[in-house]
Design an enzyme around this catalytic site. Structure first.
Site, short mmCIF file in Angstrom:
data_model
loop_
_atom_site.label_atom_id
_atom_site.label_comp_id
_atom_site.label_asym_id
_atom_site.label_seq_id
_atom_site.Cartn_x
_atom_site.Cartn_y
_atom_site.Cartn_z
N GLU A 177 1.14 -5.69 7.63
CA GLU A 177 -0.28 -5.76 7.98
C GLU A 177 -0.53 -5.80 9.48
OE1 GLU A 177 1.19 -7.31 5.57
OE2 GLU A 177 -0.02 -7.11 3.75
N GLU A 187 3.30 -9.46 -1.79
CA GLU A 187 2.52 -10.67 -2.10
C GLU A 187 2.35 -10.83 -3.62
OE1 GLU A 187 -0.69 -9.51 0.64
OE2 GLU A 187 -0.41 -11.45 1.62
#
Ligand code: NAI
Length: 702
Positions: free
Chosen positions: A125, A105
């Site tokens: 995640e 990210e």
């Protein structure tokens, strides 16, 4: 500071430096933010490169901060990414080795990205019960297209950088470097080349659409639902990516945030985070330092080519370690090797194993009838009959022939490892390696630490466990070690439930609905009811006062050992595994209940689940207090990897912590009134009673 700042000519380089994987904890985030400010304030700097020191670009968020205020402490990851986007000078990410979760990210916030080949790129995640929380669901579809991105987000699996860089139209990587060695030079060159180009490109400004729109998301949702029965996160990944296609970027980010925060507090996410931490903790032994020297294990010997010996051998062959199996007779060797060969051949047929790999593995396997042929093995694992007399003979032979320093392990599931060690002149080299059946499949390895087991033996066995891809958990010596000692109490409760009014199918259904792969009676039929029968007979002599239901013995007296005899708690049709309720068994249970003078009552599914699970929990509290397990989370690992405890419940100890130990104790007090539950059974273990009274939990972070 865990990010370094250097200037190379007119390019500033910010290097994340937080071993082992440059986790984006608060100090690292602060380091990046400060580096950006410094570079932007320095007129001599024209552009910025962000990279990672050591063996990762960045592995993502610092898991230790999860769920704590530190994770949100400014600058949080969202703020750091925003600062990168808003930098007035171009920022180039030089990505290598590992770019996962928050690490990816972060890179997606940069204006340009150069990747080394071989880099593992992922948004994992979902494996922690979450969705990416720092723009991953909004930015990845913009650079890879909706489908590729959604597959990565829903699976959490890593994809190699060169594979992604080769996708048509991809905008994830502006350049694939020639090699890891040239990465920095190429990133610096790109920084120079782009130094004066404006406006700076931002991923957030790229379009995000799927040509099929709603139809595609409907399809994706259906796919995901089938795959992720007990977990909400995968479905939420679809929602978040859909938001990327339907909302403006800023609104999509808000949608992602809201989903992320809501998931964070779900029991499933807590369970998965607990599992993540527990898995890492299990590999550490409190009094054995991480840097304890290990013994080299280059070859392994296995004694016994039966059910366990064969499976155990396959683990080492799979890891490229030569194995020599010893048996008493040639026929037994031929049979054992034949089964190993058949197992591998089935894998080849299914396309799971390449022919050359199969050949390599079989070439590593040899056999012998003579102990002298084993003398050079570094590790020998005994898997002969479960009788102390037989073990004694084997260990005396091993003591005679094995070279000094060889590790002598026993796969015994119930016998006293200290006693086995005492048959040798080298008890420090003796350890239990308790595999689970089928040994080539099941993840759990209980490492049984004898009184005299040397620390370097333990360190070596833990490391070899990792090498053969097992979850190794240390247990002290006691009857049944961690797992089987607990299952005894679970089985006793299952028996009492029948005596009080349940049918086997009712018990199985209730606990399967809770999430167990298989209830106790279907499990008994699969494993063979005769095994438990033999163990009960032995224990009846050792502990004559222990109260058991007699139904399981009665079943065995009828020869109903389970699937292998075509009948057990259930009936089975020829060659099939479907469990069919048995009238004969139901009648037998009713008859037995009558003989005990028990009036049957309707028992709720809730009570069934509580009694089975709390029976595990109470015994586990004794195990913990006695130091047989070093931590509650180790017990959870044993149950999650060896006994089919539902992953989304996080293991028996974690589950009890979530229910609240006070509530657990209250229920146990209620069960003390049940006719078959002698008050002693439900006497809370002192540790459980104490923690409940103090309002505490088994695991510190629960
Ligand atoms: P098994 O009966 O399938 O195999 C035992 C093998 O050992 C036989 O092939 C036999 O010929 C051989 N053997 C017996 N005495 C020997 C000797 N003196 N020298 C060389 N070979 C000898 O038994 P299984 O199920 O493989 O169990 C082996 C051990 O593993 C036992 O200690 C058992 O408690 C333990 N274990 C079994 C599990 C299971 O689910 N079957 C699970 C975990 C541990």
């Amino acid at each position: 500071m865990t990010a370094e700042y250097n200037v190379h000519g007119d390019i500033a380089v910010i290097t994340l430096s937080n071993p082992p994987v440059n986790g984006l904890g608060h100090a690292t985030r602060l380091g990046i933010a400060n580096g950006l400010s410094r570079a932007n304030a320095d007129a001599a700097v024209k552009a910025i490169v962000i990279t990672g020191a050591g063996k990762a670009f960045s592995g993502g968020a610092d898991i230790k901060e999860f769920g704590t205020p530190k994770a949100l402490q400014e600058p949080n990851l969202l703020s750091v990414i925003l600062a990168i986007e808003e930098s007035s000078k171009p920022v180039v990410a030089a990505v290598h080795s590992v770019a996962m979760g928050g690490g990816l990210e972060l890179a997606l916030g940069c204006h340009y990205r150069v990747a080394a080949p071989g880099c593992n790129v992922a948004l994992p995640e979902v494996k922690l019960g979450l969705i990416p929380g720092a723009g991953g669901t909004q930015r990845l579809p913009r650079v890879l297209g909706v489908e590729v991105a959604l597959n990565m987000i829903v699976s959490g699996e890593p994809v190699k950088s060169e594979q992604l860089a080769g996708l048509p139209g991809q905008k994830l990587f502006d350049k694939l470097a020639a090699s890891a060695e040239t990465l920095m030079d190429e990133a610096l060159a790109m920084a120079r080349e782009k130094a004066d180009l404006r406006p700076l490109p931002l991923v957030r400004n790229l379009p995000c659409k799927h040509p099929l729109g709603d139809a595609y998301f409907q399809f994706a949702r259906n796919m995901v639902k089938g795959m992720s029965k007990n977990f909400p996160a995968p479905g939420k990944c679809v929602d978040a990516v859909e938001a990327a296609t339907k909302k403006k970027f800023a609104e999509g980010m808000l949608a992602e945030r809201e989903i992320f925060i809501n998931l964070m507090w779900t029991p499933e996410c807590r369970a998965l985070r607990h599992l993540f931490v527990a898995e890492r903790a299990a590999s550490k032994i409190p009094d054995v330092a991480d840097d304890t020297p290990q013994r080299a294990i280059k070859s392994v010997a296995v004694i016994g080519a039966g059910t366990m010996g064969g499976g155990i051998s396959m683990n080492f062959l799979n890891a490229g370690i030569p194995v020599k199996i010893l048996e008493m007779k040639q026929e037994a060797l031929d049979k054992g090797v034949g089964i190993i060969r058949k197992n591998y051949e089935a894998q080849v047929k299914k396309g799971k194993l390449k022919q050359d790999k199969y050949d390599q593995r079989m070439a590593l396997l040899s056999t012998t009838l003579n102990y002298d042929d084993l003398k050079d093995a570094d590790l020998v694992i005994e898997a002969v009959f479960e009788e102390m007399g037989v073990k004694e003979k084997v260990f005396k032979e091993l003591d005679r022939v094995m070279k000094p320093g060889a590790i002598l392990a026993s796969n015994t599931s119930t016998l006293d490892v200290n006693k086995i060690a005492s048959f040798t002149q080298r008890p420090q080299d003796v350890v239990g390696m308790h595999f689970f059946s089928p040994a080539n499949v099941m993840k759990l390895l209980e490492v049984v630490r004898g009184e005299k087991t040397a620390k370097d033996v333990l360190a070596t066995v833990m490391a070899i466990g990792k090498k053969i891809k097992k979850t190794a958990v240390v247990s002290g010596v006691c009857d049944g070690f961690i797992g089987n000692r607990m299952i005894e109490q679970y089985s006793r409760q299952a028996g009492f439930l029948l005596d009080e009014g349940c049918t086997p199918q009712q018990v199985d259904k209730a606990i399967e609905k809770f999430g167990f792969a298989m209830g106790p009676f279907r499990m008994g039929d699969l494993a063979g009811n005769d095994i438990g029968w033999a163990i009960r007979k032995r224990r009846a002599q050792e502990r004559p006062n222990m109260l058991y239901s007699r139904t399981a013995d009665k079943l065995c007296e009828l020869g109903r050992f389970g699937q292998k005899t075509g009948a057990g708690w259930y009936d089975y049709q020829n060659g099939k595994r479907d469990a069919i309720p048995s009238k004969l068994v139901d009648d037998m249970i009713v008859e037995h209940r009558k003989s005990l003078g028990i009036e049957p009552r309707k028992i709720s599914d809730d009570e069934i689940v509580q009694r089975l699970v709390y029976a595990l929990v109470n015994e586990a509290a004794h195990i913990l207090a006695e130091g047989i397990a070093s931590r509650a989370s180790d017990i959870d690992m044993v149950y999650l990897t060896g006994y089919g405890f539902p992953i989304h419940r996080g293991g028996p100890m974690h589950y009890a912590d979530q229910v609240g130990l006070f509530n657990v104790v209250q229920s146990m007090k209620r069960f003390q009134q049940n006719p078959r539950d002698d008050a002693k059974f439900w006497e809370p273990a002192p540790l459980l009673a104490k923690l409940a009274a103090e309002g505490k939990t088994f695991s510190p972070a629960a």
